[in-house]
Design an enzyme around this catalytic site. Structure first.
Site, PDB file in Angstrom:
ATOM      1  N   CYS A 382       0.880  -1.177   0.000  1.00 51.90           N
ATOM      2  CA  CYS A 382       0.000   0.000   0.000  1.00 51.90           C
ATOM      3  C   CYS A 382       0.912   1.220   0.000  1.00 51.90           C
ATOM      4  CB  CYS A 382      -0.959  -0.031   1.187  1.00 51.90           C
ATOM      5  SG  CYS A 382      -0.167  -0.265   2.791  1.00 51.90           S
ATOM      6  N   ARG A 387      -2.257  -1.265   5.329  1.00 49.59           N
ATOM      7  CA  ARG A 387      -3.345  -1.917   4.586  1.00 49.59           C
ATOM      8  C   ARG A 387      -2.870  -3.230   3.971  1.00 49.59           C
ATOM      9  NH1 ARG A 387      -5.143   3.036   0.832  1.00 49.59           N
ATOM     10  NH2 ARG A 387      -2.923   3.524   1.089  1.00 49.59           N
TER      11      ARG A 387
END
Length: 431
Positions: A382, A387
């Site tokens: 990410c 994430r």
């Protein structure tokens, strides 16, 4: 004439009552699993998602869901704009018969909600308790609030840790929110002790080991993590797994799930666990869980490789960098879009309305659109790793064998002017 008007009013009143009165489970016609298959009925599990994922209910010998069933928990709250997408993602069609199962209250509530949206061929699935069940491969690693509360209380629980276990809240910075309210007995891990500037990549292996020893964590310690944001806990989970902690678990839905279950909290300082002298294994036990920039470049050339961008569509296409401290916009040429959330602080594409993990089938369907498959060697990234770590953990729960996190991600890639960047709308390549 008066008689006709009276009949019309009676019919109208009955129709309004039919739409507004909650339907009890006993009002649904019964349907066996065999009949449901014959009629091509859609099966819906109305229970909380942790039972669907694999946890057994009280008195059950097996957990999980009936093969082919979709999850639509009575606990979830969709607004009017979300319902069409939710129904589509679950393959629900009002023209087809639908067989629901679960506990009576939840079943009745889901039946009521579906009737409001035009579903009228509704049945109660009978005999589902004895039907063959399927479940998430590593369901034990995705715990739920009542299980944790029972574990803390010393009650017998399914899939209990085999030995020493510890609980930590994970967040960025000083534990401000933690001091006001946290799960009783939790320690605290600041992500600043896991990452280092300037690119917020992981700290050195030596520093990671020192953090683990300070918090009493060995390779054979069961570690349960939760966060105010699930990404922070997942970031810690990934690095603990990289180090070699064999039993890492996440509280599904984080502290919000604990609050929603109306379980007790406490205020004050984090618990200080007694330090240990040795991790008991050479760190990293799983170096393959981490991918460097050079390895990411090699993966792009690999026939069965997938470099997967866990970012918003606007980040992927270069409309925004996603971060106040990252100037460059765009993404890595050849990367596949693995979805993310509404912004850089969200993983909503992977979550049910209550913040818990979506069913495996929905995540796989989302990834399949971009030719991201369990058989590939996949590295998730990410902006700076949070994430990507959550996507990694979900893939691991699904038993993907060749997965890692490209730690540097967009921040490291874009910091080198020699690295190519792509912007604009893109479609998956044919494979």
């Amino acid at each position: 004439m008066k008689h006709a008007i009276r009949l019309l009013l009676t019919a109208t009143t009955s129709l309004l009552l039919w739409f507004s009165t909650p339907a009890g489970a006993d009002e649904l016609a019964p349907l066996s699993l065999e009949e449901a298959k014959t009629q091509g009925a859609i099966l819906i599990d109305t229970r909380p998602s942790h039972f669907y994922q694999g946890w057994p209910m009280a008195g059950e010998q097996q957990g999980g869901h009936v093969a082919g069933a979709v999850s639509l928990s009575a606990d979830w709250k969709y607004d009017d704009e979300q319902w069409p997408q939710a129904l589509s993602a679950k393959g629900l069609d009002a023209r087809k018969p639908v067989a629901l199962y679960g506990e009576e209250k939840g079943l009745a509530e889901v039946a009521r909600l579906l009737r409001m949206r035009g579903f009228h061929q509704l049945y109660e699935l009978k005999g589902w308790q004895q039907a063959e069940r399927v479940h998430l491969a590593r369901w034990q690693q995705l715990v739920y609030p009542q299980w944790l509360a029972d574990l803390q209380a010393g009650k017998p629980v399914a899939a209990a840790p085999k030995g020493d276990w510890k609980l930590f809240e994970v967040d960025w910075g000083a534990p401000k929110a933690f001091l006001l309210s946290h799960i009783p007995g939790a320690g605290y891990i600041d992500t600043n002790s896991l990452e280092q500037e300037p690119l917020w990549n992981k700290v050195s292996d030596a520093d990671l080991e020192a953090l683990l020893l300070k918090n009493g964590i060995r390779h054979d310690t069961s570690v349960i993590l939760y966060g105010r944001n699930s990404m922070a806990a997942a970031r810690a989970a990934h690095l603990l797994m990289y180090a070699g902690v064999a039993d890492v678990r996440l509280l599904d839905g984080g502290i919000d799930a604990w609050f929603a279950a109306h379980l007790s909290t406490e205020a004050g300082l984090p618990r200080k666990y007694e330090a240990v002298a040795s991790f008991g294994a050479k760190i990293p036990v799983h170096p393959e869980y981490l991918t460097s920039t050079d390895q990411a470049k090699a993966l792009l050339k690999q026939a069965d490789g997938a470099l997967v961008s866990i970012r918003t569509w606007d980040e992927f296409t270069g409309e925004t960098s996603g971060y106040s401290y990252i100037d460059a916009k765009g993404d890595i040429p050849g990367a596949k879009w693995g979805h993310g959330g509404v912004d850089a602080n969200s993983m909503s594409d992977f979550h049910n309305p209550d913040g818990t993990m979506k069913p495996q089938g929905e995540i796989l369907a989302m990834w399949d659109q971009w030719n991201i498959a369990p058989t590939q060697q996949a590295a998730f990234y990410c902006g700076t790793g949070w994430r990507a770590s959550e996507a990694f953990f979900y893939a691991w729960l699904m038993d993907w064998q060749r997965i890692s996190v490209y730690d540097g991600g967009w921040y490291e890639w874009s910091s080198d002017p020699a690295n190519p960047i792509v912007t604009g709308d893109r479609k998956p390549s044919a494979e």
